[in-house]
Design a protein around this motif. Structure first.
Motif, mmCIF file in Angstrom:
data_model
loop_
_atom_site.group_PDB
_atom_site.id
_atom_site.type_symbol
_atom_site.label_atom_id
_atom_site.label_comp_id
_atom_site.label_asym_id
_atom_site.label_seq_id
_atom_site.Cartn_x
_atom_site.Cartn_y
_atom_site.Cartn_z
ATOM 1 N N ASN A 146 6.277 3.113 -0.742
ATOM 2 C CA ASN A 146 5.628 1.918 -0.851
ATOM 3 C C ASN A 146 5.839 1.201 0.529
ATOM 4 N N HIS B 205 0.858 -1.217 -0.029
ATOM 5 C CA HIS B 205 -0.133 0.011 -0.028
ATOM 6 C C HIS B 205 0.929 1.250 0.243
ATOM 7 N N GLU B 206 0.128 2.400 -0.161
ATOM 8 C CA GLU B 206 0.930 3.686 -0.286
ATOM 9 C C GLU B 206 1.776 3.407 -1.631
ATOM 10 N N TYR B 207 1.140 3.104 -2.628
ATOM 11 C CA TYR B 207 1.667 2.706 -3.995
ATOM 12 C C TYR B 207 2.207 3.896 -4.533
#
Length: 116
Positions: free
Chosen positions: A96, A45-47
């Motif tokens: 990321n 996540h936090e791509y």
């Protein structure tokens, strides 16, 4: 200190395109992201795609050689087992976030710190 997560594989991907398909999300006609298999397996996540580096060589070689041109490699590459070989690698840098690295179908080499 920042952390890079390193994943490797041998003989799994026939092309760079196949590797990118495994790693990168796709998008619907409406612009919604559809997570890739890699994203789902690792709980990424936090791509931020610009901070995920993929490398694919024509044949297996020592991982340290395969990744010698990766970002900040001079700081963290020494921590990789010199006996490991692969033809493919994925390096996931911040921002990321990887939640479940060991759930990846790629071999997880570990998380290594570096100073950006």
């Amino acid at each position: 200190m920042a952390v890079v997560h390193v994943f490797i594989s041998t003989g799994r991907f026939a092309s760079e395109k196949e590797l990118r398909t495994f790693v990168e999300p796709t998008y619907t006609a409406e612009g919604d992201a559809v997570p890739s298999r890699f994203i789902e397996e690792t709980g990424l996540h936090e791509y931020e795609p610009s901070t995920i580096e993929t490398v694919r060589a024509g044949e297996a070689m020592p991982v340290r050689q395969l990744l010698r041109d990766a970002s900040w490699a001079e700081q963290w590459l020494i921590n990789l087992d010199p006996g490991r070989s692969a033809d493919t690698a994925v390096c996931v840098f911040p921002p990321n976030v990887i939640a479940t690295p060991r759930d990846s179908s790629l071999e997880y080499c570990g998380a290594f710190t570096y100073q950006p």
